[in-house]
Design a protein around this motif. Structure first.
Motif, PDB file in Angstrom:
ATOM      1  N   GLY A 111      -0.366  -9.167 -29.541  1.00  0.00           N
ATOM      2  CA  GLY A 111      -1.549  -8.600 -28.922  1.00  0.00           C
ATOM      3  C   GLY A 111      -2.797  -8.845 -29.744  1.00  0.00           C
ATOM      4  O   GLY A 111      -2.734  -9.265 -30.914  1.00  0.00           O
ATOM      5  N   ASP A 112      -3.946  -8.585 -29.151  1.00  0.00           N
ATOM      6  CA  ASP A 112      -5.215  -8.710 -29.855  1.00  0.00           C
ATOM      7  C   ASP A 112      -5.249  -7.742 -31.043  1.00  0.00           C
ATOM      8  O   ASP A 112      -4.728  -6.623 -30.971  1.00  0.00           O
ATOM      9  N   GLU A 113      -5.866  -8.183 -32.135  1.00  0.00           N
ATOM     10  CA  GLU A 113      -6.095  -7.353 -33.318  1.00  0.00           C
ATOM     11  C   GLU A 113      -4.808  -6.685 -33.821  1.00  0.00           C
ATOM     12  O   GLU A 113      -4.743  -5.483 -34.029  1.00  0.00           O
ATOM     13  N   THR A 114      -3.799  -7.503 -34.063  1.00  0.00           N
ATOM     14  CA  THR A 114      -2.498  -7.017 -34.533  1.00  0.00           C
ATOM     15  C   THR A 114      -2.390  -7.039 -36.052  1.00  0.00           C
ATOM     16  O   THR A 114      -1.718  -6.190 -36.642  1.00  0.00           O
ATOM     17  N   PHE A 115      -3.046  -8.007 -36.710  1.00  0.00           N
ATOM     18  CA  PHE A 115      -2.825  -8.244 -38.137  1.00  0.00           C
ATOM     19  C   PHE A 115      -4.090  -8.044 -38.970  1.00  0.00           C
ATOM     20  O   PHE A 115      -5.201  -8.316 -38.513  1.00  0.00           O
ATOM     21  N   ASP A 116      -3.863  -7.610 -40.216  1.00  0.00           N
ATOM     22  CA  ASP A 116      -4.967  -7.477 -41.173  1.00  0.00           C
ATOM     23  C   ASP A 116      -5.259  -8.788 -41.890  1.00  0.00           C
ATOM     24  O   ASP A 116      -6.378  -9.011 -42.351  1.00  0.00           O
ATOM     25  N   PHE A 117      -4.244  -9.630 -41.996  1.00  0.00           N
ATOM     26  CA  PHE A 117      -4.388 -10.876 -42.746  1.00  0.00           C
ATOM     27  C   PHE A 117      -3.484 -11.931 -42.110  1.00  0.00           C
ATOM     28  O   PHE A 117      -2.329 -11.659 -41.774  1.00  0.00           O
ATOM     29  N   SER A 143     -10.527  -6.462 -36.640  1.00  0.00           N
ATOM     30  CA  SER A 143     -11.911  -6.534 -37.102  1.00  0.00           C
ATOM     31  C   SER A 143     -11.955  -6.270 -38.606  1.00  0.00           C
ATOM     32  O   SER A 143     -11.333  -5.323 -39.094  1.00  0.00           O
ATOM     33  N   GLY A 144     -12.654  -7.111 -39.327  1.00  0.00           N
ATOM     34  CA  GLY A 144     -12.712  -7.019 -40.775  1.00  0.00           C
ATOM     35  C   GLY A 144     -11.586  -7.750 -41.475  1.00  0.00           C
ATOM     36  O   GLY A 144     -11.567  -7.834 -42.701  1.00  0.00           O
ATOM     37  N   GLY A 145     -10.646  -8.296 -40.701  1.00  0.00           N
ATOM     38  CA  GLY A 145      -9.518  -9.021 -41.281  1.00  0.00           C
ATOM     39  C   GLY A 145      -9.902 -10.415 -41.736  1.00  0.00           C
ATOM     40  O   GLY A 145     -10.960 -10.941 -41.380  1.00  0.00           O
ATOM     41  N   GLN A 146      -9.007 -11.019 -42.520  1.00  0.00           N
ATOM     42  CA  GLN A 146      -9.264 -12.360 -43.045  1.00  0.00           C
ATOM     43  C   GLN A 146      -8.133 -13.320 -42.684  1.00  0.00           C
ATOM     44  O   GLN A 146      -6.974 -12.915 -42.524  1.00  0.00           O
ATOM     45  N   ALA A 147      -8.502 -14.577 -42.579  1.00  0.00           N
ATOM     46  CA  ALA A 147      -7.532 -15.659 -42.410  1.00  0.00           C
ATOM     47  C   ALA A 147      -7.718 -16.641 -43.559  1.00  0.00           C
ATOM     48  O   ALA A 147      -8.833 -16.870 -44.017  1.00  0.00           O
ATOM     49  N   LEU A 148      -6.606 -17.201 -44.017  1.00  0.00           N
ATOM     50  CA  LEU A 148      -6.627 -18.190 -45.103  1.00  0.00           C
ATOM     51  C   LEU A 148      -5.837 -19.410 -44.672  1.00  0.00           C
ATOM     52  O   LEU A 148      -4.679 -19.302 -44.255  1.00  0.00           O
ATOM     53  N   ASP A 206     -17.228 -15.530 -38.445  1.00  0.00           N
ATOM     54  CA  ASP A 206     -18.588 -15.556 -38.962  1.00  0.00           C
ATOM     55  C   ASP A 206     -18.657 -15.566 -40.478  1.00  0.00           C
ATOM     56  O   ASP A 206     -19.679 -15.922 -41.052  1.00  0.00           O
ATOM     57  N   GLY A 207     -17.582 -15.167 -41.144  1.00  0.00           N
ATOM     58  CA  GLY A 207     -17.540 -15.280 -42.593  1.00  0.00           C
ATOM     59  C   GLY A 207     -16.700 -16.482 -42.976  1.00  0.00           C
ATOM     60  O   GLY A 207     -15.506 -16.529 -42.692  1.00  0.00           O
ATOM     61  N   ILE A 208     -17.318 -17.497 -43.562  1.00  0.00           N
ATOM     62  CA  ILE A 208     -16.623 -18.758 -43.843  1.00  0.00           C
ATOM     63  C   ILE A 208     -16.892 -19.183 -45.279  1.00  0.00           C
ATOM     64  O   ILE A 208     -18.038 -19.246 -45.719  1.00  0.00           O
ATOM     65  N   TRP A 220     -11.336 -19.772 -46.266  1.00  0.00           N
ATOM     66  CA  TRP A 220     -11.303 -18.325 -46.078  1.00  0.00           C
ATOM     67  C   TRP A 220     -12.202 -17.980 -44.894  1.00  0.00           C
ATOM     68  O   TRP A 220     -13.382 -18.340 -44.871  1.00  0.00           O
ATOM     69  N   LEU A 221     -11.646 -17.264 -43.927  1.00  0.00           N
ATOM     70  CA  LEU A 221     -12.371 -16.909 -42.708  1.00  0.00           C
ATOM     71  C   LEU A 221     -12.313 -15.394 -42.503  1.00  0.00           C
ATOM     72  O   LEU A 221     -11.262 -14.781 -42.712  1.00  0.00           O
ATOM     73  N   THR A 222     -13.408 -14.809 -42.092  1.00  0.00           N
ATOM     74  CA  THR A 222     -13.482 -13.373 -41.874  1.00  0.00           C
ATOM     75  C   THR A 222     -13.889 -13.062 -40.434  1.00  0.00           C
ATOM     76  O   THR A 222     -14.775 -13.703 -39.884  1.00  0.00           O
ATOM     77  N   LYS A 223     -13.208 -12.076 -39.840  1.00  0.00           N
ATOM     78  CA  LYS A 223     -13.575 -11.588 -38.518  1.00  0.00           C
ATOM     79  C   LYS A 223     -14.469 -10.372 -38.701  1.00  0.00           C
ATOM     80  O   LYS A 223     -14.048  -9.362 -39.272  1.00  0.00           O
ATOM     81  N   ASN A 224     -15.677 -10.464 -38.229  1.00  0.00           N
ATOM     82  CA  ASN A 224     -16.664  -9.401 -38.409  1.00  0.00           C
ATOM     83  C   ASN A 224     -16.136  -8.065 -37.912  1.00  0.00           C
ATOM     84  O   ASN A 224     -15.477  -7.987 -36.886  1.00  0.00           O
ATOM     85  N   ARG A 225     -16.435  -7.010 -38.652  1.00  0.00           N
ATOM     86  CA  ARG A 225     -15.961  -5.672 -38.284  1.00  0.00           C
ATOM     87  C   ARG A 225     -16.509  -5.211 -36.951  1.00  0.00           C
ATOM     88  O   ARG A 225     -15.962  -4.323 -36.303  1.00  0.00           O
TER      89      ARG A 225
END
Length: 228
Positions: A111-117, A143-148, A206-208, A220-225
């Motif tokens: 589902g949408d917004e399932t993971f923190d990282f 929201s506020g999570g990161q991807a690497l 938006d955070g790259i 490193w990618l960030t999903k805005n809160r």
């Protein structure tokens, strides 16, 4: 737009099933210290009790090492049936609870917004739908999570690749096979920094931050809160 940064790659890649997957699992096990180091870095980055997804975990070494470092809920999603079986066996042997399951990064069963990282090591270059993969990573992140994303850079020099493979402590035959695989397969599939920037520009991240070294890129990618 470059071919590498297009929506769909023209090749389908080598299927990592059966004997090929087992060979890869045996080969990458020799780099276990690298997986442990990455797991420690991720553990330092995420809060306690985080929900973490590894995309294309292969034999599962990094996810299992991460599970040893905290009370996190860890899921591994891989398109290869053989890799899922190997990863589940490795987790059971280590006495760690990691939910390895089969699925496609371009259409993830979450589902949408399932993971923190969310993280992906050494596999993004193989995805046939890279833009959809990035959008799916964004979708399943909270929201506020990161991807690497950590992967090979296409403009790495031949000398850098030779040096990196020699440092893997492989046997003679595996060393030769690995150098040839890098040269004739993996480098051709990989991205340059600018191609990654082009791909990411078509997502909502938006955070790259992109860090590079002689042979690889770390994105490193960030999903805005405020995103939802």
């Amino acid at each position: 737009m470059s071919v590498h940064a297009s929506s769909v790659k023209p090749y389908k890649g080598l299927g990592m099933e059966g004997a090929v997957a087992k060979w890869y699992a045996s080969l990458t096990k020799k780099s276990l210290e690298d997986f442990k180091a990455l797991a420690r870095r991720i553990a330092d980055q995420i809060p306690p009790n985080s929900s973490v997804l590894e995309v294309a975990p292969g034999p599962g070494y990094c996810a299992i090492e991460l599970a040893k470092l905290g009370n996190h809920e860890i899921v591994g999603l891989d398109i290869s049936k053989t890799f899922v079986e190997i990863a589940c066996a490795n987790a059971a042997k280590a006495g760690m609870r990691v939910d390895f399951r089969r699925g496609n990064v371009s259409d993830m069963p979450f589902g949408d917004e399932t993971f923190d990282f969310v993280f992906c090591r050494a596999a993004f270059k193989n995805f046939t739908e890279p833009k959809r993969a990035l959008r799916e990573m964004y979708r399943v992140l909270r929201s506020g999570g990161q991807a690497l994303i950590i992967d090979l850079r296409r403009d790495a020099s031949r000398e850098s690749i030779v040096h990196a493979v020699n440092a893997m402590n492989l046997g003679g035959l595996n060393r030769v096979i690995t150098k040839l695989t890098f040269r004739f397969m993996l480098l051709k599939r990989a991205y340059t920094k600018s191609e990654f920037e082009e791909l990411i520009s078509e997502t909502k991240f938006d955070g790259i931050e992109i860090r590079d070294d002689l042979i690889g890129l770390e994105i490193w990618l960030t999903k805005n809160r405020e995103a939802s």
